[in-house]
Design an enzyme around this catalytic site. Sequence first.
Site, mmCIF file in Angstrom:
data_model
loop_
_atom_site.group_PDB
_atom_site.id
_atom_site.type_symbol
_atom_site.label_atom_id
_atom_site.label_comp_id
_atom_site.label_asym_id
_atom_site.label_seq_id
_atom_site.Cartn_x
_atom_site.Cartn_y
_atom_site.Cartn_z
ATOM 1 N N GLY A 22 2.073 1.636 2.298
ATOM 2 C CA GLY A 22 2.666 2.026 1.937
ATOM 3 C C GLY A 22 1.973 3.410 1.226
ATOM 4 N N LYS A 89 13.309 -0.917 -0.245
ATOM 5 C CA LYS A 89 11.993 -0.595 0.764
ATOM 6 C C LYS A 89 12.188 -1.001 2.261
ATOM 7 C CE LYS A 89 8.966 -3.343 -1.110
ATOM 8 N NZ LYS A 89 7.928 -2.344 -1.104
ATOM 9 N N GLU A 98 6.769 -7.854 2.737
ATOM 10 C CA GLU A 98 6.606 -7.246 1.200
ATOM 11 C C GLU A 98 7.639 -8.490 0.386
ATOM 12 O OE1 GLU A 98 6.007 -3.087 1.631
ATOM 13 O OE2 GLU A 98 8.085 -3.096 2.026
#
Length: 223
Positions: A22, A89, A98
């Site tokens: 990100g 997320k 992640e």
Amino acid sequence: MSIAEKALELVVDGTVIGLGTGQAASEFVRRLGQHVREGLDVRGIATSRATEALAREVGVPLLGLGDVEEIDATFDGADAVDPRLDLIKGLGGALLREKIVAASSRTLIVLVGQEKLTDRLGRGYCRQLPVEVVPFGLPLVQRKLARLGLQAELRAQEGQPIPTDNGNYTIDVDLSDLDEDPGTLNGRIRAIPGVVETGFFLGMASRVLIGKDDGSVEVRHRP
């Protein structure tokens, strides 16, 4: 001071660190590369193909999960952060990797702008929950979510599902009208066959660095 610069103060020489995905995480990786070129000794484990490519570009040495017993710290962004430092997320499409990297880490350090703060997950800036789904199970998952009273949309581009790095699909579940506890909702969704993982990161972050509009950085620790 930017949140990336503040995060770099927490990087310890000689450690293995997780590299998130990100905008905020990418800025951290770029600055980390500069420190590596100046002599910082770290190894990174990337949470996505995009982050892996960026790390190689800026000169951060990479390892795989099988190369280490544990990751010392992971630095990643988030789409929403509540007062308990629980997170949403996955808007960037890398939630499964992640979460695996975060779960492999002693410490998860999150970098966000103040617009990502919310009094309750599902309100404010981010009102959707990404859910990674096995393609074969997509019809079942969609039916089960509907029976739970959840509105969900398959993430697609030009009419075609967007695959994750793992070859799965992402469904975005609308949380804007829900008051259910995130832990309970997370369990209900994960119990559906075909669901691989959700974007709820509950009880995982130990520290959040918040970039304020005035240029300062606030540090919050898990209560």
